[in-house]
Design a protein around this motif. Structure first.
Motif, PDB file in Angstrom:
ATOM      1  N   ASN A 153     -28.899  -3.954  14.895  1.00  0.00           N
ATOM      2  CA  ASN A 153     -29.437  -5.015  14.024  1.00  0.00           C
ATOM      3  C   ASN A 153     -28.345  -5.676  13.189  1.00  0.00           C
ATOM      4  OD1 ASN A 153     -32.111  -4.806  14.868  1.00  0.00           O
ATOM      5  ND2 ASN A 153     -32.576  -3.230  13.350  1.00  0.00           N
ATOM      6  N   ASN A 154     -27.366  -4.895  12.728  1.00  0.00           N
ATOM      7  CA  ASN A 154     -26.277  -5.426  11.916  1.00  0.00           C
ATOM      8  C   ASN A 154     -25.176  -6.091  12.749  1.00  0.00           C
ATOM      9  OD1 ASN A 154     -27.406  -4.630   9.470  1.00  0.00           O
ATOM     10  ND2 ASN A 154     -26.480  -2.604   9.589  1.00  0.00           N
ATOM     11  N   PHE A 155     -25.089  -5.726  14.012  1.00  0.00           N
ATOM     12  CA  PHE A 155     -24.067  -6.284  14.900  1.00  0.00           C
ATOM     13  C   PHE A 155     -24.736  -6.595  16.251  1.00  0.00           C
ATOM     14  CE2 PHE A 155     -20.405  -6.095  17.795  1.00  0.00           C
ATOM     15  CZ  PHE A 155     -19.536  -6.939  17.128  1.00  0.00           C
ATOM     16  N   PRO A 156     -25.545  -7.667  16.313  1.00  0.00           N
ATOM     17  CA  PRO A 156     -26.354  -7.953  17.504  1.00  0.00           C
ATOM     18  C   PRO A 156     -25.581  -8.660  18.629  1.00  0.00           C
ATOM     19  CG  PRO A 156     -26.819  -9.572  15.814  1.00  0.00           C
ATOM     20  CD  PRO A 156     -25.831  -8.590  15.214  1.00  0.00           C
ATOM     21  N   ALA A 157     -24.461  -8.104  19.036  1.00  0.00           N
ATOM     22  CA  ALA A 157     -23.648  -8.709  20.097  1.00  0.00           C
ATOM     23  C   ALA A 157     -24.431  -8.857  21.397  1.00  0.00           C
ATOM     24  CB  ALA A 157     -22.388  -7.867  20.328  1.00  0.00           C
ATOM     25  N   HIS A 158     -25.403  -8.001  21.612  1.00  0.00           N
ATOM     26  CA  HIS A 158     -26.197  -8.060  22.841  1.00  0.00           C
ATOM     27  C   HIS A 158     -26.939  -9.386  22.978  1.00  0.00           C
ATOM     28  CE1 HIS A 158     -28.976  -6.638  19.766  1.00  0.00           C
ATOM     29  NE2 HIS A 158     -29.973  -7.078  20.518  1.00  0.00           N
ATOM     30  N   LEU A 159     -27.182 -10.072  21.872  1.00  0.00           N
ATOM     31  CA  LEU A 159     -27.878 -11.361  21.935  1.00  0.00           C
ATOM     32  C   LEU A 159     -27.002 -12.459  22.545  1.00  0.00           C
ATOM     33  CD1 LEU A 159     -29.667 -11.350  18.453  1.00  0.00           C
ATOM     34  CD2 LEU A 159     -30.607 -10.714  20.696  1.00  0.00           C
TER      35      LEU A 159
END
Length: 167
Positions: A153-159
């Motif tokens: 949630n704090n590092f949503p690189a997957h988006l």
């Protein structure tokens, strides 16, 4: 014949994954059929991606499409390539924002030595626990799904990940 990963629950439920990438340097393709199905196992609230050995070298096959939380690799990587084994394991954990358990063979056969280098990595690629090279053993470690979800949630690189299609 398949190079097969079996996941067996204490209740006796069995899930199988057939290795996708056959190791041509050992002529696996002459004995085994290539697997065609990517498998996600749901167990105790975890979504688990089973993988076998040489699959580690092919990041598109293990791409996290927000469908798993934990990768488990079982392998027979010789000590000559232990640096690649450890580095690629960390890379798969980082790029997929996932925990990764790497379980590698220990011992010798006619041609090779195997150093093991089994470990557990977190979603940042940090080593949480490991066995010393050339040692057999069991690693007991508790993973936190809550910690993983908080990090995602704090590092949503997957988006921002590319959408690869496997054919």
């Amino acid at each position: 014949y398949y190079n097969r990963f079996l996941f067996v629950t204490p209740q006796g439920e069995v899930t199988k994954y057939d290795k996708r990438h056959l190791f041509r340097m050992a002529k696996e393709q002459e004995t085994y059929e290539m697997g065609s199905e990517r498998v996600i196992i749901n167990y105790m609230g975890w979504r688990i991606l089973p993988m076998v050995c040489y699959d580690l070298r092919f990041p598109v096959w293990s791409r996290n499409n927000n469908d798993y939380d934990l990768m488990i690799y079982v392998a027979s990587w010789p000590d000559l390539r232990s640096f690649a084994w450890k580095t690629l394991s960390q890379a798969r954990a980082i790029e997929n924002l996932s925990y990764l358990v790497s379980c590698n063979r220990v011992g010798e056969d006619i041609k090779m030595k195997y150093s093991g280098d089994s470990a557990i990595y977190n979603f940042k690629g940090e080593t949480l626990a490991n066995l010393k090279p050339y040692s057999q053993g069991v690693i007991n470690f508790s993973l936190s799904l809550e910690e993983l979800e908080k990090y995602r949630n704090n590092f949503p690189a997957h988006l921002d990940a590319d959408k690869f299609l496997l054919q």
